[in-house]
Design an enzyme around this catalytic site. Structure first.
Site, PDB file in Angstrom:
ATOM      1  N   TYR A 166       0.825  -1.221   0.000  1.00  0.00           N
ATOM      2  CA  TYR A 166       0.000   0.000   0.000  1.00  0.00           C
ATOM      3  C   TYR A 166       0.854   1.264   0.000  1.00  0.00           C
ATOM      4  O   TYR A 166       0.328   2.367  -0.064  1.00  0.00           O
ATOM      5  CB  TYR A 166      -0.940   0.007   1.213  1.00  0.00           C
ATOM      6  CG  TYR A 166      -1.909  -1.147   1.178  1.00  0.00           C
ATOM      7  CD1 TYR A 166      -3.212  -0.960   0.735  1.00  0.00           C
ATOM      8  CD2 TYR A 166      -1.520  -2.420   1.561  1.00  0.00           C
ATOM      9  CE1 TYR A 166      -4.099  -2.021   0.688  1.00  0.00           C
ATOM     10  CE2 TYR A 166      -2.397  -3.483   1.511  1.00  0.00           C
ATOM     11  CZ  TYR A 166      -3.683  -3.282   1.071  1.00  0.00           C
ATOM     12  OH  TYR A 166      -4.561  -4.331   0.997  1.00  0.00           O
ATOM     13  N   LYS A 236       3.095 -15.326   3.904  1.00  0.00           N
ATOM     14  CA  LYS A 236       3.693 -16.288   2.972  1.00  0.00           C
ATOM     15  C   LYS A 236       5.203 -16.170   3.158  1.00  0.00           C
ATOM     16  O   LYS A 236       5.929 -15.749   2.249  1.00  0.00           O
ATOM     17  CB  LYS A 236       3.295 -15.963   1.523  1.00  0.00           C
ATOM     18  CG  LYS A 236       1.816 -16.071   1.239  1.00  0.00           C
ATOM     19  CD  LYS A 236       1.331 -17.469   0.930  1.00  0.00           C
ATOM     20  CE  LYS A 236       1.889 -18.065  -0.322  1.00  0.00           C
ATOM     21  NZ  LYS A 236       1.377 -19.469  -0.478  1.00  0.00           N
ATOM     22  N   ASP A 285      -2.474 -18.918   2.919  1.00  0.00           N
ATOM     23  CA  ASP A 285      -3.474 -19.709   2.190  1.00  0.00           C
ATOM     24  C   ASP A 285      -4.073 -20.792   3.078  1.00  0.00           C
ATOM     25  O   ASP A 285      -5.262 -21.106   3.003  1.00  0.00           O
ATOM     26  CB  ASP A 285      -2.923 -20.288   0.876  1.00  0.00           C
ATOM     27  CG  ASP A 285      -1.486 -20.736   0.963  1.00  0.00           C
ATOM     28  OD1 ASP A 285      -0.795 -20.317   1.896  1.00  0.00           O
ATOM     29  OD2 ASP A 285      -1.038 -21.510   0.108  1.00  0.00           O
ATOM     30  N   ASP A 309      -6.105  -7.613   4.714  1.00  0.00           N
ATOM     31  CA  ASP A 309      -7.211  -7.183   3.860  1.00  0.00           C
ATOM     32  C   ASP A 309      -8.023  -8.404   3.405  1.00  0.00           C
ATOM     33  O   ASP A 309      -9.244  -8.469   3.553  1.00  0.00           O
ATOM     34  CB  ASP A 309      -6.595  -6.464   2.643  1.00  0.00           C
ATOM     35  CG  ASP A 309      -7.574  -5.537   1.951  1.00  0.00           C
ATOM     36  OD1 ASP A 309      -8.759  -5.548   2.313  1.00  0.00           O
ATOM     37  OD2 ASP A 309      -7.143  -4.805   1.036  1.00  0.00           O
TER      38      ASP A 309
END
Ligand code: NAD
Length: 422
Positions: A166, A236, A285, A309
């Site tokens: 961002y 991740k 994930d 998010d």
């Protein structure tokens, strides 16, 4: 029902002669008077409909909980469309000044006009007050949901709010800048050419130890204070070692700090004792899958910005969508609570918007003030509206889709239905 203790904007913010601002103490905790002045931003679109509904419910809860010995004095400040219309700017200096004096505030949704080169007010506010953690508690209150046994969902997502992709440092494919960065990475940093073909676009993903650690401390303190046991830090890290991997490592370093010794355990095979929380790492994930398959496994999820998010929206959708979820942007003492949905222009002005996200954000704000009794009155009353199958059209339609009859009411009627159940 008339709204009490509300000071609408009239040419300027109307700071009342009574009550006082919340104080930010040296240790960054807050000192809350019995009559705090709290600024509110109505917001765009459905904002002018849901803000009065929230104020009505919060006022009544405070009155009932404390027999009139406490009350909030609500001062309207402007941002977004209304500010542009009245002041010629979407985020007036006055608004920033009042929000700063007041320390704690609340806002409805603000739209970002597309293609006018306008920067998001939400991110401007985030930057101005360094609201580094976005906190989103996701819990079920009886509303229609897409999953069975939604009572299994009771998780608070802590999303880092200031770091990550961002940052807006991006180089578009085909530009001179992208070419320069590409050449630098290949020639000077040893990047492989096959990963960076000539037409590559590049987004930079910065992540800092300082920003991560202050965010993790906030989440761990919250977990300990509220007796939540199972805390996951996600990322991740196996792929992005310098950023998401570092985020996870820094989280575990925080767990070793003296403040958390004996309170945060990190042995994946150990069970936390009374007063302890257990911190584990989960690949993003995996977490997305687990949230759907066994949401009861998690009490708190600590995430960096982008993963936060995704995860907070998935968690919200499990219990019916962002319309039912509150949110707080929290920094070092400064806090701004807000609805999680947008301006909903398609239904604005019709009096049918669901006021719950903002109202529950109001309850979350009460908890932040230490006024838990009043917050609990709101939670109980909202649960009763669902038990009685009452709600705005989105709620009623949700029940009908499940084959359950429901009573459809307007935004302000819904607030009154909540109040009548306190
Ligand atoms: P949106 O949330 O405004 O609308 C998505 C859908 O959900 C629409 O069909 C809408 O009618 C419905 N909806 C949303 N809130 C509802 C409510 N309270 N009751 C009933 N139905 C509701 O999302 P969008 O269309 O993607 O965004 C519109 C604008 O809002 C954009 O300018 C966006 O930038 C802004 N936005 C602001 C915030 C914020 O201020 N925090 C958050 C998200 C989006």
């Amino acid at each position: 029902m008339e709204l009490e203790n509300v000071y609408p904007w009239q040419g300027k913010a109307q700071i009342p002669g009574e009550g006082s601002f919340i104080k930010l103490k040296e240790d960054k905790t807050i000192e809350v008077p019995d009559e705090p002045i709290i600024p509110y931003i109505e917001g765009d679109g459905i904002g002018p409909e849901i803000a009065p509904a929230m104020i009505m419910v919060v006022n009544e809860a405070v009155k009932k909980a404390y027999n009139g010995s406490k009350r909030i004095l609500w001062v309207e400040v402007l941002a977004g469309d209304k500010a542009e219309e009245k002041c010629g700017t979407r985020l007036p200096e006055e608004t920033l000044e009042v929000l700063k004096s007041a320390v704690v505030s609340i806002k409805g949704p603000l739209g970002t006009p597309v293609g006018k080169g306008v920067r998001s007010i939400n991110s401007a506010l985030r930057r101005a007050f360094d609201f580094y953690s976005a906190v989103r508690p996701v819990y079920w209150m009886g509303q229609p949901t897409p999953i069975p046994n939604p009572e299994r969902v009771d998780v608070v997502v802590f999303r880092e709010n200031t770091d990550d992709v961002y940052a807006g440092v991006e180089f578009f494919s085909g530009t001179e800048e992208a070419k320069k960065v590409r050449e630098f990475l290949i020639k000077e940093m040893g990047a492989k050419e096959e990963g960076f073909p000539e037409d590559v676009g590049i987004t930079v993903k910065p992540m800092s130890e300082f920003k991560t650690k202050r965010h993790v401390r906030k989440a761990l303190r919250y977990a300990i204070e509220t007796g939540r046991k199972n805390v996951a830090v996600i990322g991740k890290g196996n792929i992005m070692k310098a950023t998401e991997g570092a985020f996870i490592n820094w989280a575990f370093e925080v767990a070793e700090e003296p403040e958390f010794k004996g309170k945060v355990i990190t042995d994946p095979d150990a069970d936390p004792e009374q007063g302890q929380v257990k911190l584990v790492k989960v690949i993003t994930d995996q977490m997305l899958m687990q949230l759907v398959l066994k949401p009861e496994a998690w009490d708190v999820i600590i995430a960096e910005n982008l993963n936060g998010d995704y995860v907070s929206d998935l968690a919200a959708s499990l219990i019916g969508g962002p319309g039912f979820v509150p949110s707080g942007n929290i920094g070092d003492g400064y806090a701004l609570f807000e609805s999680t949905h947008g301006t909903a222009w398609d239904i604005a002005g019709k009096g049918i918007a669901n006021p719950l996200s903002l109202t529950l954000s109001g309850a979350m704000m009460l908890e932040y003030l230490g006024w838990k009794e009043a917050a609990d009155l709101i939670y109980d009353a909202v649960k009763r509206t669902f038990q009685d199958r009452v709600g705005t059209p989105d709620v009623a339609n949700g029940f009908r889709k499940m084959g359950i009859e429901a009573k459809e009411v307007s935004t302000i009627e819904y607030a009154k239905e909540i109040v009548s159940r306190m």
